[in-house]
Design an enzyme around this catalytic site. Structure first.
Site, PDB file in Angstrom:
ATOM      1  N   PRO A  88       0.928  -1.207   0.179  1.00 22.36           N
ATOM      2  CG  PRO A  88      -0.413  -1.148   2.105  1.00 22.36           C
ATOM      3  CD  PRO A  88       0.502  -1.966   1.119  1.00 22.36           C
ATOM      4  CD  GLU A 115       0.376  -8.125  11.712  1.00 17.53           C
ATOM      5  OE1 GLU A 115       1.290  -8.875  11.189  1.00 17.53           O
ATOM      6  OE2 GLU A 115      -0.532  -8.636  12.309  1.00 17.53           O
ATOM      7  NE  ARG A 152      -8.746  -4.751 -20.805  1.00 15.77           N
ATOM      8  CZ  ARG A 152      -8.795  -3.720 -21.210  1.00 15.77           C
ATOM      9  NH1 ARG A 152      -7.785  -3.040 -21.094  1.00 15.77           N
ATOM     10  NH2 ARG A 152      -9.765  -3.258 -21.958  1.00 15.77           N
ATOM     11  CG  ASP A 167     -11.339  -0.771 -23.499  1.00 14.05           C
ATOM     12  OD1 ASP A 167     -12.319  -1.042 -23.713  1.00 14.05           O
ATOM     13  OD2 ASP A 167     -10.499  -1.762 -23.626  1.00 14.05           O
TER      14      ASP A 167
HETATM   15 CL1  6GU Z   1      -0.217  -3.899  -3.492  1.00 14.89          CL
HETATM   16  N1  6GU Z   1      -1.002  -4.527  -0.872  1.00 14.89           N
HETATM   17  C1  6GU Z   1      -1.512  -4.485   0.309  1.00 14.89           C
HETATM   18  N2  6GU Z   1      -1.436  -5.234   1.220  1.00 14.89           N
HETATM   19  N3  6GU Z   1      -2.668  -3.414   0.485  1.00 14.89           N
HETATM   20  C2  6GU Z   1      -2.969  -2.817  -0.832  1.00 14.89           C
HETATM   21  C3  6GU Z   1      -2.246  -2.768  -1.713  1.00 14.89           C
HETATM   22  C4  6GU Z   1      -1.203  -3.624  -1.768  1.00 14.89           C
HETATM   23  N4  6GU Z   1      -2.705  -1.947  -2.724  1.00 14.89           N
HETATM   24  C5  6GU Z   1      -3.674  -1.275  -2.099  1.00 14.89           C
HETATM   25  N5  6GU Z   1      -3.830  -1.772  -0.755  1.00 14.89           N
END
Ligand code: 6GU
Length: 227
Positions: A88, A115, A152, A167
């Site tokens: 994230p 975590e 795709r 698209d």
């Molecule tokens: Cl790539 N991993 C995790 N654990 N949470 C996320 C993510 C990735 N992308 C958005 N949230």
């Protein structure tokens, strides 16, 4: 042909997107290859652990660097592959990134769970990607989104090679509205221009609708620098 190697503790989860329809056919047609590597098998710990508590204390477990390092190095030509860490904290994944990845021959996706990662795992990757501002329990759903959206774009994967350029997100626009039979559905009729047979008018209408829809739903796409 693009080859993905996906490092994950949950290979069946990511594999589920390959068992049906478009991606299955892409694999059969040798346009796409996806392999899974369960990095737990590279753990040198007694119980095949892949995580441990953080130095300095605190809650939760942290993914260890060695099993991931060993798993990457077990892959042929890993030095030439483009390596992506899914987190994230990464750069936000967009269609622009998908296009960049579609030009690669070999991509290694590293899915974390738990975590967090040992910070040294970051040094193995060429890029860190996130699929949006929310936290998932692991990188698997992000890996599935990336494999699907990049696949795709490989020529020959979609039925109609012309469909990708119109698209949503092409030219920073949302796709124009589409209709098929019936002509009249519960009083909602197909716009007259689409049955006019005038292709110039149809193209003009579609461009205008595309812009109108983007302004209404995703004005952020029209700002420079996005997507
Ligand atoms: Cl790539 N991993 C995790 N654990 N949470 C996320 C993510 C990735 N992308 C958005 N949230």
């Amino acid at each position: 042909m693009i080859k993905f190697d996906c490092l994950t503790l949950f290979p069946k989860m990511v594999g589920s997107i390959l068992s049906d329809s478009i991606l299955k056919r892409a694999i059969e047609n040798k346009l796409l290859e996806v392999n899974f590597i369960d990095f737990r098998s590279f753990s040198k710990m007694k119980h095949k652990n892949v995580d441990d508590s953080p130095y300095g204390g605190g809650a939760g477990m942290v993914l260890m660097a060695p099993p991931i390092y060993e798993a990457i190095h077990s892959i042929n030509d890993n030095d030439k592959a483009f390596k992506i860490l899914l987190t994230p904290q990464g750069e936000k994944y967009t269609e622009k990134t998908a296009k960049m990845l579609a030009s690669k021959e070999h991509i290694i996706l590293i899915c974390g769970h738990y975590e967090g990662f040992d910070e040294r795992i970051r040094s193995f990757a060429d890029m860190e990607l996130s699929i949006g501002d929310y936290v998932l329990t692991g990188g698997e759903i992000a890996a599935m989104a990336i494999i699907d959206s990049v696949s795709r774009l490989i020529p020959g994967v979609l039925h109609n090679d012309m469909s990708a350029p119109t698209d949503t997100f092409e030219n920073n626009l949302i796709e124009f509205p589409q209709y098929t039979k019936p002509y009249d559905f519960m009083g909602m009729k197909v716009p007259d221009v689409l049955i006019s047979g005038n292709h110039q008018e149809i193209d003009k209408w579609r461009q205008a609708e595309s812009l109108k829809k983007t302004k209404e739903k995703r004005p952020d796409l029209l700002k420079e620098g996005n997507n």
